[in-house]
Design a protein around this motif. Structure first.
Motif, PDB file in Angstrom:
ATOM      1  N   ASN A 234       9.599  40.168  50.183  1.00 46.59           N
ATOM      2  CA  ASN A 234       9.221  39.101  49.266  1.00 46.59           C
ATOM      3  C   ASN A 234       9.527  39.460  47.821  1.00 46.59           C
TER       4      ASN A 234
ATOM      5  N   GLY B  53      13.766  40.274  47.567  1.00 41.20           N
ATOM      6  CA  GLY B  53      14.611  39.173  47.996  1.00 41.20           C
ATOM      7  C   GLY B  53      15.179  39.422  49.379  1.00 41.20           C
TER       8      GLY B  53
ATOM      9  N   GLU C 181      17.841  38.647  50.658  1.00 40.89           N
ATOM     10  CA  GLU C 181      19.264  39.008  50.677  1.00 40.89           C
ATOM     11  C   GLU C 181      19.503  40.481  50.327  1.00 40.89           C
ATOM     12  N   ASN C 182      18.465  41.182  49.885  1.00 40.67           N
ATOM     13  CA  ASN C 182      18.609  42.586  49.473  1.00 40.67           C
ATOM     14  C   ASN C 182      17.886  43.547  50.412  1.00 40.67           C
TER      15      ASN C 182
ATOM     16  N   ARG D 193      22.726  45.534  44.818  1.00 39.30           N
ATOM     17  CA  ARG D 193      21.506  45.336  45.606  1.00 39.30           C
ATOM     18  C   ARG D 193      20.541  46.517  45.424  1.00 39.30           C
TER      19      ARG D 193
ATOM     20  N   ARG E 168      12.694  45.673  41.316  1.00 38.91           N
ATOM     21  CA  ARG E 168      11.665  44.765  41.834  1.00 38.91           C
ATOM     22  C   ARG E 168      10.565  45.484  42.614  1.00 38.91           C
TER      23      ARG E 168
END
Length: 830
Positions: free
Chosen positions: A692, A695, A697-698, A792, A799
């Motif tokens: 979450n 992301g 996609e990462n 990525r 994050r």
């Protein structure tokens, strides 16, 4: 406020610049170690450096303790069977903010700081994630200025030193105290009596009330050892107090005079076994009794110490919940609930209801497992023999609790059986998690999905009874050790771009997000990762004699060896890659180095079998000339905090592949992502929250989620179907069954084949295999695009702010403990 000569001593506070450090090092070598530079060894210099660092912590430590008394503040006591602290020297230097000056002083003396640092032995006070979490939490409490204390056992030997001999795990004693521990302060004056066995006498007091007296006991003394825990960039230095068992007398003079020297010290040796070793083998009756005694030993001493400190400034016990918060780290210290009741009711004459109200408001409990079989229980006959009064108290707690449940749910006898503190088995067993649920005002899970599953599964009945009791506090890690100390090159790169505020506020890493699109930053980020990979490759070559390609994908799974963590699924993929290379030797195969690390519990036969298979596969793969350096398998023995600090900065792919619904949280997933590794994992534990944040996609998510696992098990999982339908999987399993990796003993690994097929594949490896292999192909596709992989990776680092232990501790402080920071006074240097 008038000066107090008892606290305002004329202390010559040592300097924090390079000159001050050099003077301290020179003085301590002579006056503390008793050596001069001509005769000093590297170990002498390590103890000299430790003495110089400790000297700078002590005054802060004392002032911190004084500040807590002045404020009459509520204090947090973190009770844990494990504290996996790691090395202390550089952690303390970095937290004090004086690493450049310290390094300069050491180098000006012609010394090698890296060599000195390597002398320090990891403190063997823990086994895995439980102990490492406790260590991170102590660091965060000190950094945030919270009045927090750690309580545990000063184990003389750790669980074990793991060596690999002929591919097998062999356990050796971890004698971490062989050369002493320069960070601890023995407190021989802090002694508490701890009782075992005996019997309970009932009598009526002067008012006719029934009272109990525990008599004819076997007694042991608990002696305190204190270790200062410095926060980062703060004057706060908190305390970790560990207990060592001491006999009530050293030896029996009568036996000694008769010449029976063994009998003379028998009682002393038996008593002091309590703190001898971490986690004695509980497959025997003696081992189980020793483990139960260990838990009560440190709990009893800790509670006596907590109440002694409280009583210095408070009369009676009504204020205890306002001044004391006790956190139970898992169920190991849960006997503390019965012990506090014993102290209040038997020792101080409180009536039951008053004592119970105080007790429930003092305690809170962290759950770390969703597997019912992992929830701690004790046979009633053992409990009755070792702690007879506590069993009576637990029965009384249970009686009153079940009466309350009956009033709310009359006639529901099945509910009573499910929530009872006593399991009606043969023999009956005490359910320690149920004791913690009933005796604590808050119970927390350690990841969002884990907490929700607690409410839905293992503690569903308790959640219906007390809907507000179970709360979530997602685990976290300290960025000070797991990035600033473990990965200094990356820490410097980050500081050069966004400053160093992230060390106390990890959310500031979000400022790195735009740099993921900056080609120059990606290149610098990649250069740091490559340098870390080269260092790890050199260490592997030196330690294990295995040459690995530093340009290959470093695929890492480091954690305790357990079937639910599914190291075996990773290994099935390794064998699949091996077969593909052999089938198409001229194909374009991405070079990959697969790194395993972790210990198996000494009595866990299947986990040890998995280690044997990993090493057997490594022996075949690493020596196959057809494979060359396109695939290497490495098992790094004796995984500990210091080894983790070597491996994690070099990792590029993080394996977090537990069966969905089995991993409470995990913190290795956080450490690896914070250091720029991309995760391949299931929707389990904190992986969900990591997805979450970073992301979808990462991160590479695969396999069944918890709902899918439940549905498949309900429908009936047929592992043979996967065996028949997937040719690659069938080939891999047949190789294991038929001894391809153990030709000298073809049936060696048949037990693994059987567990995955006729044994029902309980952790659903075969069900997730195809999706896992497919996602690994996606990993390879992305890895071939270096810029995309680095982009990525940078975003993963940027994050990860949510996963700081500082955030976790703030949530504990606000939601569970209700404690506030207290800042010690900063004293000027003279």
């Amino acid at each position: 406020m008038a000066s107090n000569p008892l606290t305002d001593l004329e202390l010559d506070r040592p300097g924090m610049d390079a000159a001050g450090w050099r003077r301290s090092l020179s003085n301590h070598l002579v006056y503390s170690i008793g050596k001069d530079p001509l005769t000093a060894t590297q170990r002498d210099w390590f103890y000299t450096a430790a003495a110089a660092v400790r000297e700078r912590l002590i005054e802060r430590w004392m002032e911190t303790m004084r500040s807590y008394y002045r404020a009459d503040t509520k204090r947090v006591y973190y009770l844990s069977m494990e504290f996996l602290m790691g090395r202390t020297l550089m952690n303390s230097v970095l937290n004090m903010g004086c690493e450049p000056a310290f390094r300069t002083a050491v180098e000006n003396l012609g010394l090698d700081l890296a060599a000195i640092r390597e002398i320090e032995h990891d403190a063997a006070l823990g086994n895995g994630g439980l102990g490492r979490l406790a260590a991170c939490f102590l660091d965060s409490m000190a950094t945030l200025g919270l009045p927090g204390y750690g309580y545990g056992i000063r184990y003389e030997y750790g669980m074990f030193t793991q060596k690999i001999e002929n591919g097998c795990q062999v356990e050796h004693p971890d004698n971490w105290l062989r050369y002493g521990n320069p960070w601890e302060f023995p407190r021989p004056e802090v002694l508490y009596q701890v009782k075992f066995h005996g019997r309970v006498v009932e009598y009526a007091d002067a008012e006719g009330r029934l009272r109990h007296h525990w008599v004819d006991t076997d007694d042991v003394m608990a002696m305190a050892y204190d270790t200062p825990i410095p926060g980062y960039a703060t004057e706060t230095v908190n305390n970790m107090r560990l207990w060592a068992a001491k006999a009530t007398r050293d030896f029996d003079l009568g036996y000694f005079n008769e010449g029976n020297y063994i009998k003379a010290v028998e009682e002393k040796n038996e008593s002091e076994n309590l703190s001898k070793v971490l986690y004695p083998d509980d497959t025997t009756e003696m081992g189980r009794e020793l483990r139960l005694k260990q838990q009560y030993f440190f709990v009893s001493a800790s509670l006596q110490d907590i109440l002694f400190r409280y009583a210095k400034h408070h009369e009676g016990f009504d204020a205890l919940p306002d001044k004391v918060a006790i956190q139970l780290n898992d169920t190991h210290p849960a006997i503390a609930i019965a012990e506090l009741m014993r102290i209040l009711v038997d020792g101080h004459g409180l009536d039951w209801d008053h004592a119970w109200d105080i007790t429930r408001r003092v305690f809170s409990y962290t759950n770390h497992t969703l597997m019912p079989e992992a929830l701690e229980t004790w046979p009633v006959p053992l409990f009755e023999r070792v702690l007879p009064r506590h069993l009576q108290i637990i029965y009384e707690i249970n009686h009153r609790f079940l009466r309350e449940v009956t009033h709310r749910h009359p006639g529901d006898h099945a509910l009573l059986r499910r929530v009872s503190l006593i399991e009606e088995s043969s023999p009956k067993r005490v359910r320690m998690a149920h004791l913690a649920m009933v005796g604590c005002h808050k119970v927390n899970g350690v990841a969002a999905i884990h907490t929700e599953l607690m409410r839905q599964t293992i503690f569903a009945d308790f959640h219906r009874l007390w809907p507000d009791k179970i709360v979530n506090v997602t685990n976290g890690i300290t960025p000070r050790r797991w990035l600033n100390q473990a990965n200094p090159d990356l820490a410097r790169l980050i500081c050069a771009r966004i400053g160093n505020g992230w060390l106390k506020d990890l959310e500031q890493l979000k400022r790195l997000e735009p740099l993921a699109e900056d080609a120059a930053f990606r290149q610098a980020f990649g250069a740091v990762k490559q340098a870390n990979k080269r260092r790890l490759a050199e260490a592997i070559a030196q330690r294990l004699g295995i040459a690995v390609n530093p340009d290959s994908l470093f695929d890492v799974q480091v954690k305790r060896i357990h079937e639910y963590k599914r190291q075996l699924l990773n290994l099935l993929h390794v064998i699949t890659l091996y077969n593909r290379i052999r089938a198409h030797p001229s194909g374009d195969h991405l070079a990959r180095t697969v790194i395993f690390g972790g210990k198996a519990a000494p009595g866990y036969r299947m986990a040890k079998q998995i280690i044997r298979l990993i090493n057997d596969v490594a022996d075949v793969v690493n020596h196959d000339p057809l494979v060359a350096d396109r695939l290497k398998v490495v098992f790094i023995p004796n995984y500990d905090v210091s080894t983790a600090q070597d491996i994690i900065p070099a990792a590029e792919l993080s394996e977090q592949i537990s069966t969905a619904g089995t991993e409470a949280s995990g913190t290795g997933n956080m450490k690896l992502a914070l250091n720029g590794a991309l995760t391949i994992g299931t929707l389990d534990g904190a992986n969900i929250e990591i997805r979450n944040e970073v992301g979808a996609e990462n991160i590479f998510i695969f396999g069944l989620d918890t709902e899918g696992v439940t549905a498949l098990r309900a429908a009936g999982h047929d592992p043979w179907w996967h065996y028949r339908e997937n040719a690659e999987l069938r080939q891999v399993l047949d190789m294991i069954r038929d001894g391809f990796f153990s030709p000298e003993e073809p049936a060696r690994h048949r037990v693994i084949f059987d567990a995955l097929t006729t044994g029902g594949d309980p952790f659903l490896l075969l069900a997730d295999y195809a999706d896992y292999v497919a996602r690994q192909q996606e990993v390879e596709r992305v890895y071939r695009n270096r810029d995309e992989w680095l982009r990525r990776a940078v975003l993963n680092v940027a994050r990860m702010g949510r996963f700081s232990a500082d955030r976790s501790i703030r949530e504990y402080a606000e939601v569970i403990w209700n404690v506030k920071p207290v800042r010690p006074r900063r004293r000027p240097r003279r």
